[in-house]
Design an enzyme around this catalytic site. Sequence first.
Site, PDB file in Angstrom:
ATOM      1  CG  HIS A 113       4.228  -3.548   7.232  1.00 27.97           C
ATOM      2  ND1 HIS A 113       4.428  -3.170   8.541  1.00 27.97           N
ATOM      3  CD2 HIS A 113       2.898  -3.748   7.110  1.00 27.97           C
ATOM      4  CE1 HIS A 113       3.259  -3.147   9.185  1.00 27.97           C
ATOM      5  NE2 HIS A 113       2.324  -3.500   8.327  1.00 27.97           N
ATOM      6  CB  CYS A 143       7.971  -0.245 -18.423  1.00 30.98           C
ATOM      7  SG  CYS A 143       8.239   1.012 -17.144  1.00 30.98           S
TER       8      CYS A 143
END
Length: 236
Positions: A113, A143
């Site tokens: 999870h 980015c």
Amino acid sequence: MARYENIVILTGAGVSAESGLGTFREEGGLWAKFDPMKLATPEAFAADPETVLGFYNARRANLSDAKANAAHFALSALEQDWMMDGRSDFLLVTQNIDDLHEQAGSASLLHMHGELLKTRCSQCDHLFFDREDMAIERPCPACTKAGGLRPHVVWFGEMPLGLDQIYQRLDRCDLFVAIGTSGTVYPAAGFVSEARRNGAHTVELTLEPGEISGLFEEHHYGPATETVPYWVRGLG
């Protein structure tokens, strides 16, 4: 005591409850206090990212005070003894997003999870270890775009991680153990049936019987800090 070679252990919130981390579905658990549809879905993040990030920042703060307990350490010791004894496979699968198994020294570990102390950029998929607060204005270190950082956790409607590896191990395990999990959430709730189909001995260690307790051949009920060390010692 039979000599088992390949073991798969599944842990849930119950193994960390005694370290001060909340469970989810029991009375008084997190999803009784908060609406998961407003905090743990991609749609909730898109609609109100500040509230979602605030919730997970608070959980990170809570985790910083938590320490591994006797159950975590017993499982780590079992892994070390298992591999030193020359047995074939050991895999600890956890539904928990905390780092308490790592604190105790577990290495053959899969977080199905996700992990609370990792952040993922939803724009470039960059994944990194992170203890800082997540925020909308914070840029991704890869980015450099802002607005996409989210916790590396599996939300409702998303696919759990590592399922191919888990099912491969279940196909060949001869001992499957579920610890501190309610057995109500799939696909993890189906792991015991998968292991049984392949002839594995199945063991349940939980605070009290759950919905799928009848699928297990062996049961130990009580707090994880008591039942897990007791069961590990009994393996010999």
